[in-house]
Design a protein around this motif. Structure first.
Motif, PDB file in Angstrom:
ATOM      1  N   ASN B 124      15.466 -16.229  11.240  1.00  0.00           N
ATOM      2  CA  ASN B 124      15.351 -17.398  12.092  1.00  0.00           C
ATOM      3  C   ASN B 124      16.584 -18.274  11.951  1.00  0.00           C
ATOM      4  O   ASN B 124      17.037 -18.544  10.858  1.00  0.00           O
ATOM      5  CB  ASN B 124      14.125 -18.209  11.688  1.00  0.00           C
ATOM      6  N   THR B 125      17.112 -18.694  13.065  1.00  0.00           N
ATOM      7  CA  THR B 125      18.238 -19.607  13.016  1.00  0.00           C
ATOM      8  C   THR B 125      17.729 -20.966  13.455  1.00  0.00           C
ATOM      9  O   THR B 125      16.968 -21.042  14.400  1.00  0.00           O
ATOM     10  CB  THR B 125      19.334 -19.165  14.005  1.00  0.00           C
ATOM     11  N   THR B 126      18.117 -22.012  12.754  1.00  0.00           N
ATOM     12  CA  THR B 126      17.621 -23.324  13.138  1.00  0.00           C
ATOM     13  C   THR B 126      18.398 -23.841  14.330  1.00  0.00           C
ATOM     14  O   THR B 126      19.535 -23.460  14.556  1.00  0.00           O
ATOM     15  CB  THR B 126      17.762 -24.324  11.982  1.00  0.00           C
ATOM     16  N   LEU B 127      17.751 -24.705  15.090  1.00  0.00           N
ATOM     17  CA  LEU B 127      18.414 -25.294  16.239  1.00  0.00           C
ATOM     18  C   LEU B 127      19.563 -26.161  15.743  1.00  0.00           C
ATOM     19  O   LEU B 127      19.529 -26.675  14.636  1.00  0.00           O
ATOM     20  CB  LEU B 127      17.416 -26.174  16.999  1.00  0.00           C
ATOM     21  N   ALA B 130      19.401 -29.382  13.417  1.00  0.00           N
ATOM     22  CA  ALA B 130      18.183 -29.392  12.629  1.00  0.00           C
ATOM     23  C   ALA B 130      18.549 -29.428  11.154  1.00  0.00           C
ATOM     24  O   ALA B 130      19.383 -28.657  10.707  1.00  0.00           O
ATOM     25  CB  ALA B 130      17.359 -28.154  12.914  1.00  0.00           C
ATOM     26  N   THR B 131      17.960 -30.330  10.423  1.00  0.00           N
ATOM     27  CA  THR B 131      18.218 -30.355   8.992  1.00  0.00           C
ATOM     28  C   THR B 131      17.124 -29.534   8.327  1.00  0.00           C
ATOM     29  O   THR B 131      17.059 -28.350   8.536  1.00  0.00           O
ATOM     30  CB  THR B 131      18.290 -31.796   8.462  1.00  0.00           C
ATOM     31  N   GLU B 132      16.272 -30.179   7.537  1.00  0.00           N
ATOM     32  CA  GLU B 132      15.198 -29.414   6.931  1.00  0.00           C
ATOM     33  C   GLU B 132      14.081 -29.252   7.946  1.00  0.00           C
ATOM     34  O   GLU B 132      13.308 -30.164   8.201  1.00  0.00           O
ATOM     35  CB  GLU B 132      14.687 -30.133   5.692  1.00  0.00           C
ATOM     36  N   ALA B 133      14.019 -28.109   8.564  1.00  0.00           N
ATOM     37  CA  ALA B 133      13.056 -27.936   9.643  1.00  0.00           C
ATOM     38  C   ALA B 133      11.656 -27.761   9.093  1.00  0.00           C
ATOM     39  O   ALA B 133      11.467 -27.142   8.060  1.00  0.00           O
ATOM     40  CB  ALA B 133      13.427 -26.731  10.469  1.00  0.00           C
ATOM     41  N   ILE B 134      10.720 -28.332   9.779  1.00  0.00           N
ATOM     42  CA  ILE B 134       9.330 -28.098   9.426  1.00  0.00           C
ATOM     43  C   ILE B 134       8.818 -27.091  10.448  1.00  0.00           C
ATOM     44  O   ILE B 134       8.736 -27.369  11.632  1.00  0.00           O
ATOM     45  CB  ILE B 134       8.523 -29.392   9.490  1.00  0.00           C
ATOM     46  N   VAL B 135       8.558 -25.910  10.006  1.00  0.00           N
ATOM     47  CA  VAL B 135       8.184 -24.860  10.942  1.00  0.00           C
ATOM     48  C   VAL B 135       6.697 -24.951  11.233  1.00  0.00           C
ATOM     49  O   VAL B 135       5.877 -25.018  10.333  1.00  0.00           O
ATOM     50  CB  VAL B 135       8.543 -23.476  10.382  1.00  0.00           C
ATOM     51  N   VAL B 136       6.394 -24.990  12.514  1.00  0.00           N
ATOM     52  CA  VAL B 136       5.004 -25.073  12.927  1.00  0.00           C
ATOM     53  C   VAL B 136       4.546 -23.686  13.354  1.00  0.00           C
ATOM     54  O   VAL B 136       5.090 -23.111  14.267  1.00  0.00           O
ATOM     55  CB  VAL B 136       4.854 -26.052  14.102  1.00  0.00           C
ATOM     56  N   GLU B 137       3.625 -23.155  12.658  1.00  0.00           N
ATOM     57  CA  GLU B 137       3.124 -21.818  12.992  1.00  0.00           C
ATOM     58  C   GLU B 137       1.663 -21.946  13.386  1.00  0.00           C
ATOM     59  O   GLU B 137       0.929 -22.731  12.815  1.00  0.00           O
ATOM     60  CB  GLU B 137       3.203 -20.904  11.756  1.00  0.00           C
ATOM     61  N   THR B 138       1.233 -21.130  14.326  1.00  0.00           N
ATOM     62  CA  THR B 138      -0.188 -21.136  14.640  1.00  0.00           C
ATOM     63  C   THR B 138      -0.895 -20.272  13.600  1.00  0.00           C
ATOM     64  O   THR B 138      -0.328 -19.333  13.069  1.00  0.00           O
ATOM     65  CB  THR B 138      -0.486 -20.541  16.021  1.00  0.00           C
TER      66      THR B 138
END
Lengths: 122, 524
Positions: B124-127, B130-138
């Motif tokens: 995964n590459t962050t946008l 984006a710093t510390e991304a909080i990944v939202v997963e279902t």
């Protein structure tokens, strides 16, 4: 890395759509922009969620043909799926926001004395 | 509905068949959904990818790089397909698809098509930003539903019917099984017991265990709404998927494309039985009708070919660098020879001038003397002899001068040729090459002007790779290291620094864009 509950992502997506109809990529960009890049909804999180919201009747969808700039006007463009918050979605969002406020207030009640305590010791 | 809000950039026209199409083919093939829903998912993701690519192109990525990044940002393909498939299904049809189109083979080898191996995984590459991304997963989907079975001495058909009904499916024997010699036997067979609480997958496994070793060449397969007992051949045909793969751009002619298809077929035939496979090149794509394992093989092969292509590209770049260094060395040598020849020529010309000056001087003296009649005849003759001698020497000197001039001019033209060769190769094949930029529909140029000691003019931007300001200054042969460089881009003029600092890399070089103007002004 923090993982948000699905509940939060629903709230986030619904609130983006409260600003007006949008489509997948624009929604993901809006989330990144609004959160200063701190929230990221992955494609495998967002698209299934949008489908779920559609099924629950919280959003309605429509398709639009998007033509490329300088493309042959007779050629078919690509298709874009737009999501619009339904009246039910608006109600659901309001409920979410209210629940969130209550939760926040509750957490604040616990956190505030601790913060004051820390300050007192500092 | 009209949508007027938001400033969405106008999309670029898509190029014929690209990585996005190929990736969408793979993803679509992994979706366990009816074809109408597959098309909708495909269209939506295509819009996502192309919108992202447009944004990345604006940020200065090459098209190939933008496509790679956009696809990798979507995450692991098989996982995405799984999440989308499970969210799109209704609860009832979810049960039908619970096994994700995995087939179970009775009394034979078990064929499972693992789709997750079909494409290399991407990180995964962050946008951007984006710093510390909080990944939202279902959350993952709920557990499949279990049913209790309690059959004793019942015909196989009834047991299968009962399994199918329990999970909202219908059951049938395929035509192949009905016509086969064992079809009748199966109909007449009774199962001693079939008891237990199972999910659909477990029920089929359990059934398989009961029937194991009894009937060969039979497969209990599941489709969207049916459970079918079919022959191995029917099962193979059912699994066949038709997909198009992009043929690499180096296979240009029809013959090349045919050969490419043929080579792929040859290579795969060493590992797989191609009885159920057809490979056909069609207009730049390789259309393959084959079982999933053959598709998986082709995809892994394509990834390897791409890696080979990349290493060849790197090798080519290395060769270009060496060639460039060689050309530069040759130019340095030529310039030294040219400078030497120039000094020789100037010195000889100076000598020739001296001769003619002295002859002129003597001639005017003679004229002056003759008119005044002051000198004796002998003296006049001596003067004439002196003039004649000098004339002779002057002629010799002129020959030497001409020779020096010819050498100087010859070296000058060789040097100019060598320099223009270097400039052409710099402009047309700039280093480093970072992906191909194939969206070129008009002349894209940059211009340079300024002090006299350089090649002012309009230059074509390289079709491949990027032209940096440092390289451009070199190509335009800007000599004065103290010259000040000004970049005019989109009506805005920005001072960059001195020629020396840019050329030496002290200042990070800028990649030139179409219509940029570079102006060099002399140092104060």
């Amino acid at each position: 890395m923090l993982t948000l509950k699905q509940d939060h992502s629903t709230l986030i997506v619904l609130s983006v759509l409260a600003d007006g109809p949008s489509y997948g990529y624009a929604i993901s960009k809006a989330i990144a922009a609004k959160s200063d890049g701190h929230f990221k909804l992955t494609a495998s999180g967002m698209y299934p969620l949008l489908t779920k919201l559609e099924k629950q009747g919280l959003v309605t969808t429509s398709w639009e043909e998007v033509k490329a700039e300088g493309a042959d006007p007779d050629a078919t463009g690509r298709r874009r799926k737009w999501y619009t918050l339904s009246p039910k979605g608006h109600k659901q969002l309001a409920k979410h926001i209210e629940a969130n406020r209550q939760m926040q207030a509750l957490l604040d009640a616990f956190v505030a004395p601790a913060v004051n305590d820390q300050n007192a010791h500092a | 509905m009209k949508h007027t809000h938001g400033n969405t950039p106008k999309p670029k026209p898509p190029t014929s068949r690209d990585g996005i199409e190929t990736w969408l083919d793979v993803l679509t093939s992994m979706l366990s959904l009816p074809s109408s829903q597959r098309t909708q998912v495909r269209d939506e993701l295509e819009d996502h990818l192309r919108s992202r690519v447009d944004d990345l192109l604006v940020l200065g990525k090459s098209e190939a790089e933008a496509i790679r990044t956009a696809i990798s940002e979507l995450g692991e393909t098989a996982q995405l397909a799984r999440h989308i498939s499970s969210a799109s299904r209704t609860p009832k049809s979810f049960r039908r698809f619970a096994m994700n189109a995995t087939f179970f083979v009775l009394a034979g080898s078990v064929l499972t098509a693992s789709v997750s191996m079909m494409i290399p995984t991407h990180t995964n590459t962050t946008l951007p930003g984006a710093t510390e991304a909080i990944v939202v997963e279902t959350a993952e989907v709920t557990e499949p539903i279990r049913h209790r079975f309690n059959h004793e001495r019942e015909p196989v058909v009834d047991v299968l019917q009962s399994i199918a009904t329990a999970y909202g499916l219908s059951f049938r024997f395929s035509d192949g099984v009905r016509k086969s010699p064992f079809g009748k036997t199966i109909l007449d067979t009774q199962l001693n017991t079939f008891k237990g609480e199972y999910t659909l997958k477990e029920a089929i496994d359990a059934f398989q265990a009961r029937m194991y070793m009894t009937y060969g060449e039979t497969v209990l397969a599941m489709t969207e709404n049916e459970l079918i007992l079919m022959t191995l051949e029917e099962h193979k045909r059912m699994q066949i998927e038709i997909q198009a793969y992009q043929i690499p751009s180096w296979a240009e002619s029809d013959d090349d494309q045919r050969n490419y298809g043929f080579s792929i077929e040859q290579l795969i035939s060493t590992k797989h039985d191609l009885e159920y496979t057809t490979i056909q090149p069609v207009n730049g794509s390789l259309v393959v009708a084959a079982p999933p394992e053959v598709h998986a093989e082709i995809i892994s092969m394509a990834a390897q070919l791409e890696a080979i292509g990349k290493s060849m590209q790197a090798q080519k770049t290395q060769q270009r660098i060496e060639q460039h260094a060689q050309m530069t060395r040759r130019i340095d040598r030529l310039r030294a020879e040219y400078e030497a020849a120039k000094s020789v020529y100037f010195a000889e010309r100076e000598k020739a001038n001296e001769f003619s000056n002295r002859i002129d001087e003597l001639r005017s003296r003679r004229l002056f003397v003759r008119s005044n009649d002051e000198l004796s005849k002998e003296q006049q003759e001596a003067l004439q002899t002196q003039i004649n001698n000098l004339g002779e020497q002057s002629k010799q000197q002129e020959i030497t001068t001409d020779e020096a001039k010819a050498r100087f001019e010859r070296l000058q033209s060789i040097l100019i040729d060598a320099e223009s060769e270097l400039i052409l190769s710099d402009i047309n094949d700039a280093l480093p090459i970072e992906g191909m930029n194939d969206s070129k529909d008009e002349m894209r140029t940059v211009s340079i002007m300024g002090t006299a000691n350089m090649r002012s003019g309009i230059y074509q931007l390289p079709e491949a790779g990027k032209l940096t300001l440092a390289r451009f200054l070199m190509a335009a042969d800007v000599q004065d290291p103290n010259g000040k460089v000004l970049l005019q881009r989109g009506g805005v003029s920005e001072p960059i620094g001195t020629v020396g600092d840019i050329s030496s890399g002290t200042i990070d070089s800028i990649v030139l864009l179409p219509d940029d103007q570079v102006v060099i002004t002399a140092a104060d």
